[in-house]
Design a protein around this motif. Structure first.
Motif, short mmCIF file in Angstrom:
data_model
loop_
_atom_site.label_atom_id
_atom_site.label_comp_id
_atom_site.label_asym_id
_atom_site.label_seq_id
_atom_site.Cartn_x
_atom_site.Cartn_y
_atom_site.Cartn_z
N ASP A 1 0.84 -1.20 0.00
CA ASP A 1 0.00 0.00 0.00
C ASP A 1 0.87 1.25 0.00
OD1 ASP A 1 -2.53 -1.05 -0.06
OD2 ASP A 1 -2.98 -0.72 2.05
N HIS B 1 -3.28 4.87 -0.48
CA HIS B 1 -4.13 3.68 -0.35
C HIS B 1 -4.56 3.48 1.10
CE1 HIS B 1 -2.20 2.44 -4.25
NE2 HIS B 1 -3.43 2.01 -4.48
N ILE C 1 -6.38 4.12 -5.78
CA ILE C 1 -7.15 4.66 -4.65
C ILE C 1 -8.59 4.95 -5.06
CG2 ILE C 1 -5.20 5.57 -3.36
CD1 ILE C 1 -5.68 8.30 -4.61
#
Length: 233
Positions: free
Chosen positions: A140, A144, A179
């Motif tokens: 991530d 994110h 995202i």
């Protein structure tokens, strides 16, 4: 002696700390180089004893560099608790600790974003902006993780304050989503509105399954955003 020091630390008893150091001037030295699972500074930071923290750092600033058994620095813990005054003091001693990751691959900026501590996040970001670009252990990005933790204001702050290049904003995480994909799947309406109106967000970027983010909109979401011109870009 160490037990007495830990008791003083838990109580934030600065006078007892000074008394112990008079008895043993080398007491704090024994906590350098990872001989203990945590240092008195870790404990004082976690409990928010700012005056005690200041005294420890004045006498032994090297404690700011020590990691506990989870590879967390005092700055990690101060950030996680939202103790901004202590964060500021630790940053004065060693701002490079912003770059250190714990066992979960998180640096202090990641933690501030995940917790939604905006003032702390801004201070850390201005000091070491590149720390925000470090990937976490599971792939991530900090953006994110903002979406995953439903931290819209942290997401806005990071994108508007400088992490706005297309490559970073539109990159895929370990699950293969941007995202925007994540925000749509999680039905985070305000995050979706924010992202689709940003020029740097590529609404045509496909995830690992070959879907554009807007392909994932439910009918209810399509109805809600029907009049938003950004969807037609």
């Amino acid at each position: 002696m160490e037990k007495r020091l830990y008791n003083a630390t838990k109580n934030g008893d600065k006078n007892e700390l000074l008394y112990l150091l008079q008895e043993d001037a080398h007491l704090l030295n024994r906590f350098i180089n990872g001989h203990y699972p945590e240092t008195p500074l870790h404990v004082a930071v976690m409990l928010g004893h700012s005056k005690f923290v200041d005294e420890l750092l004045t006498r032994m600033p090297e404690l700011a560099n020590e990691l506990n058994s989870r590879r967390q620095s005092p700055l990690h813990l101060a950030t996680a608790k939202g103790h901004q005054q202590i964060v500021t003091r630790l940053m004065q001693v060693n701002p490079d600790m912003c770059l250190v990751c714990d066992l979960d691959g998180r640096n202090p900026l990641h933690i501030a974003a995940m917790k939604g501590y905006l003032d702390v996040l801004l201070e850390l970001f201005y000091a070491k902006p590149w720390a925000a670009r470090s990937l976490m252990a599971q792939g991530d990005t900090i953006l994110h993780r903002c979406v995953r933790c439903n931290q819209l204001e942290a997401l806005k702050l990071l994108v508007t304050e400088g992490i706005s290049d297309q490559e970073f904003v539109n990159c895929l995480n370990y699950e293969g989503n941007t995202i925007l994909h994540m925000a749509i799947v999680a039905n985070q309406t305000q995050a979706i509105k924010f992202l689709i109106r940003r020029e740097e967000v590529d609404k045509n970027r496909k995830n690992k399954d070959g879907f554009k983010a807007l392909d994932l909109l439910s009918q209810n979401q399509r109805d809600e955003f029907a009049n938003d011109e950004s969807l037609s870009d």
